[in-house]
Scaffold this active site. Sequence first.
Site, PDB file in Angstrom:
ATOM      1  N   ASN A  14       0.823  -1.199   0.000  1.00 41.61           N
ATOM      2  CA  ASN A  14       0.000   0.000   0.000  1.00 41.61           C
ATOM      3  C   ASN A  14       0.871   1.269   0.000  1.00 41.61           C
ATOM      4  O   ASN A  14       0.712   2.171  -0.851  1.00 41.61           O
ATOM      5  CB  ASN A  14      -0.886  -0.076   1.253  1.00 41.61           C
ATOM      6  N   TRP A  15       1.841   1.324   0.911  1.00 42.54           N
ATOM      7  CA  TRP A  15       2.711   2.505   0.993  1.00 42.54           C
ATOM      8  C   TRP A  15       3.768   2.476  -0.126  1.00 42.54           C
ATOM      9  O   TRP A  15       4.079   3.499  -0.732  1.00 42.54           O
ATOM     10  CB  TRP A  15       3.354   2.573   2.378  1.00 42.54           C
ATOM     11  N   LYS A 206       4.394   4.480  17.337  1.00 44.24           N
ATOM     12  CA  LYS A 206       3.024   5.015  17.228  1.00 44.24           C
ATOM     13  C   LYS A 206       2.040   3.938  16.775  1.00 44.24           C
ATOM     14  O   LYS A 206       0.838   4.047  17.032  1.00 44.24           O
ATOM     15  CB  LYS A 206       2.993   6.269  16.336  1.00 44.24           C
ATOM     16  N   LYS A 297      -0.442  -5.755   5.717  1.00 47.26           N
ATOM     17  CA  LYS A 297       0.049  -6.315   6.982  1.00 47.26           C
ATOM     18  C   LYS A 297      -0.026  -5.287   8.107  1.00 47.26           C
ATOM     19  O   LYS A 297       0.348  -4.132   7.919  1.00 47.26           O
ATOM     20  CB  LYS A 297       1.516  -6.760   6.830  1.00 47.26           C
TER      21      LYS A 297
HETATM   22  N1  LIG Z   1       0.226   1.789   4.329  1.00 47.92           N
HETATM   23  C1  LIG Z   1       0.488   2.959   4.933  1.00 47.92           C
HETATM   24  O1  LIG Z   1      -0.373   3.850   5.029  1.00 47.92           O
HETATM   25  C2  LIG Z   1       1.861   3.217   5.467  1.00 47.92           C
HETATM   26  C3  LIG Z   1       2.755   2.185   5.725  1.00 47.92           C
HETATM   27  N2  LIG Z   1       3.987   2.460   6.223  1.00 47.92           N
HETATM   28  C4  LIG Z   1       4.950   1.403   6.516  1.00 47.92           C
HETATM   29  O2  LIG Z   1       5.507   0.918   5.306  1.00 47.92           O
HETATM   30  C5  LIG Z   1       5.857  -0.461   5.441  1.00 47.92           C
HETATM   31  C6  LIG Z   1       5.264  -1.232   4.290  1.00 47.92           C
HETATM   32  O3  LIG Z   1       3.856  -1.101   4.341  1.00 47.92           O
HETATM   33  P1  LIG Z   1       2.906  -1.254   3.083  1.00 47.92           P
HETATM   34  O4  LIG Z   1       3.578  -0.815   1.831  1.00 47.92           O
HETATM   35  O5  LIG Z   1       1.640  -0.561   3.454  1.00 47.92           O
HETATM   36  O6  LIG Z   1       2.725  -2.830   2.980  1.00 47.92           O
HETATM   37  P2  LIG Z   1       1.342  -3.656   3.059  1.00 47.92           P
HETATM   38  O7  LIG Z   1       0.809  -3.613   4.437  1.00 47.92           O
HETATM   39  O8  LIG Z   1       0.465  -3.234   1.955  1.00 47.92           O
HETATM   40  O9  LIG Z   1       1.863  -5.148   2.867  1.00 47.92           O
HETATM   41  C7  LIG Z   1       1.722  -5.881   1.725  1.00 47.92           C
HETATM   42  C8  LIG Z   1       3.053  -6.108   1.060  1.00 47.92           C
HETATM   43  O10 LIG Z   1       3.751  -7.187   1.684  1.00 47.92           O
HETATM   44  C9  LIG Z   1       4.188  -8.062   0.676  1.00 47.92           C
HETATM   45  N3  LIG Z   1       4.337  -9.424   1.177  1.00 47.92           N
HETATM   46  C10 LIG Z   1       3.358 -10.230   1.632  1.00 47.92           C
HETATM   47  N4  LIG Z   1       3.894 -11.416   1.987  1.00 47.92           N
HETATM   48  C11 LIG Z   1       5.228 -11.334   1.773  1.00 47.92           C
HETATM   49  C12 LIG Z   1       6.327 -12.210   1.984  1.00 47.92           C
HETATM   50  N5  LIG Z   1       6.170 -13.423   2.499  1.00 47.92           N
HETATM   51  N6  LIG Z   1       7.566 -11.775   1.673  1.00 47.92           N
HETATM   52  C13 LIG Z   1       7.748 -10.541   1.194  1.00 47.92           C
HETATM   53  N7  LIG Z   1       6.758  -9.655   0.973  1.00 47.92           N
HETATM   54  C14 LIG Z   1       5.512 -10.055   1.273  1.00 47.92           C
HETATM   55  C15 LIG Z   1       3.127  -7.968  -0.364  1.00 47.92           C
HETATM   56  O11 LIG Z   1       3.605  -8.421  -1.593  1.00 47.92           O
HETATM   57  C16 LIG Z   1       2.847  -6.482  -0.384  1.00 47.92           C
HETATM   58  O12 LIG Z   1       3.766  -5.816  -1.202  1.00 47.92           O
HETATM   59  C17 LIG Z   1       5.335  -0.884   6.827  1.00 47.92           C
HETATM   60  O13 LIG Z   1       6.398  -0.895   7.746  1.00 47.92           O
HETATM   61  C18 LIG Z   1       4.336   0.195   7.201  1.00 47.92           C
HETATM   62  O14 LIG Z   1       4.253   0.413   8.595  1.00 47.92           O
HETATM   63  C19 LIG Z   1       4.400   3.742   6.461  1.00 47.92           C
HETATM   64  C20 LIG Z   1       3.570   4.799   6.190  1.00 47.92           C
HETATM   65  C21 LIG Z   1       2.233   4.628   5.690  1.00 47.92           C
HETATM   66  O1  LIG Z   2       2.017   4.635   9.223  1.00 45.27           O
HETATM   67  C1  LIG Z   2       0.926   4.954   8.811  1.00 45.27           C
HETATM   68  C2  LIG Z   2       0.538   6.363   8.586  1.00 45.27           C
HETATM   69  O2  LIG Z   2       1.612   7.242   8.692  1.00 45.27           O
HETATM   70  C3  LIG Z   2      -0.082   3.901   8.533  1.00 45.27           C
HETATM   71  O3  LIG Z   2      -0.576   3.366   9.712  1.00 45.27           O
HETATM   72  P1  LIG Z   2      -1.373   1.998   9.663  1.00 45.27           P
HETATM   73  O4  LIG Z   2      -0.369   0.917   9.336  1.00 45.27           O
HETATM   74  O5  LIG Z   2      -1.983   1.839  11.012  1.00 45.27           O
HETATM   75  O6  LIG Z   2      -2.402   2.149   8.582  1.00 45.27           O
END
Ligand SMILES: NC(=O)C1=CN([C@@H]2O[C@H](COP(=O)(O)OP(=O)(O)OC[C@H]3O[C@@H](n4cnc5c(N)ncnc54)[C@H](O)[C@@H]3O)[C@@H](O)[C@H]2O)C=CC1
Ligand SMILES: O=C(CO)COP(=O)(O)O
Length: 353
Positions: A14-15, A206, A297
Amino acid sequence: MAEKVNVCIVGSGNWGSAIAKIVGANAAALPEFEERVTMFVYEEMIDGKKLTEIINETHENVKYLKGHKLPTNVVAVPDLVEAAKNADILIFVVPHQFIPNFCKQLLGKIKPNAIAISLIKGFDKAEGGGIDLISHIITRHLKIPCAVLMGANLANEVAEGNFCETTIGCTDKKYGKVLRDLFQANHFRVVVVEDADAVEVCGALKNIVACGAGFVDGLKLGDNTKAAVIRLGLMEMIRFVDVFYPGSKLSTFFESCGVADLITTCYGGRNRRVSEAFVTSGKTIEDLEKEMLNGQKLQGPPTAEEVNYMLKNKGLEDKFPLFTAIHKICTNQLKPKDLIDCIRNHPEHMQTL
Ligand SMILES: NC(=O)C1=CN([C@@H]2O[C@H](COP(=O)(O)OP(=O)(O)OC[C@H]3O[C@@H](n4cnc5c(N)ncnc54)[C@H](O)[C@@H]3O)[C@@H](O)[C@H]2O)C=CC1
Ligand SMILES: O=C(CO)COP(=O)(O)O
């Protein structure tokens, strides 16, 4: 830095996908960057078709960021080493539980003078009973410097182009400009600070507090209680940095990575939403993550576990009663309704007059 800086995004959730919109547009527009940006995509099948093929044909990550077009110069690559091998800047943006494995795969396969920036919120358990910062793991395994980017940045809102701020923590000033150029956009304003560890710790902690906010919402305790949880969460974040990362600055908590991210996550984040449903549905967090997040996740419950691992080992659980209670609720050692009893006599209420 190379004449034309090559960029690779390691992650496409997502991010990862939302940030690819900004990074891709900047790489295409700014002369210092190579236009083509590689994005490592953990391959999966969507209705019989590979996700990488869908992204490269339609320029949309239909699973993790539906409804948003990625710039056409962002190329999805299913092989991690292939995606990363030519990069001068590696942007790590995967759920934190996967990072040690990613580092193992990349060891010795990247440019030796590359730099990294981690957008990952979370920790890893370290030998000896402590925790590791994700940026430190990246630096230790890959032997390259690693900055961090954390802020009040709910991915879907960033992808919409709604205004927000973010914080880059970078101990080596010489990388500050190129990193800001890569991420800054009209709607995404970057502040670079040197206090990188505190920036990263804020981003991780957080998510624990957001689970507490979700429990309060599920229990229908109202906005005053939620504000108390957010405030006590902030105080525990500050104390945590004080105890484990001495020398950090209080001012860092007033950047986007601090108070602002805490607020947005406690109102609009996934950790809050799933934690609320945990209370109202009685289902497990694992089941709700699967049901509600379609492959995304949660970072809060595992981070609460990692933090508790360290606090328990160091005999400090009672100094962080909110973090401790949230972990115990996530793991069914306490009921959600016990949260308030655990924080009623918080050390923050015991200040002498
Ligand atoms: N989504 C948000 O709003 C925000 C997220 N973040 C941080 O960014 C980081 C990544 O989050 P997102 O991009 O949202 O990910 P996400 O929560 O959308 O997770 C899904 C990702 O994980 C991958 N995945 C699933 N199983 C896997 C495996 N076994 N091995 C490797 N990859 C696998 C998927 O392919 C997909 O790319 C996290 O630490 C999150 O806290 C930071 C700011 C905002
Ligand atoms: O880190 C985030 C916003 O800055 C996203 O938080 P959540 O993983 O709880 O959606």
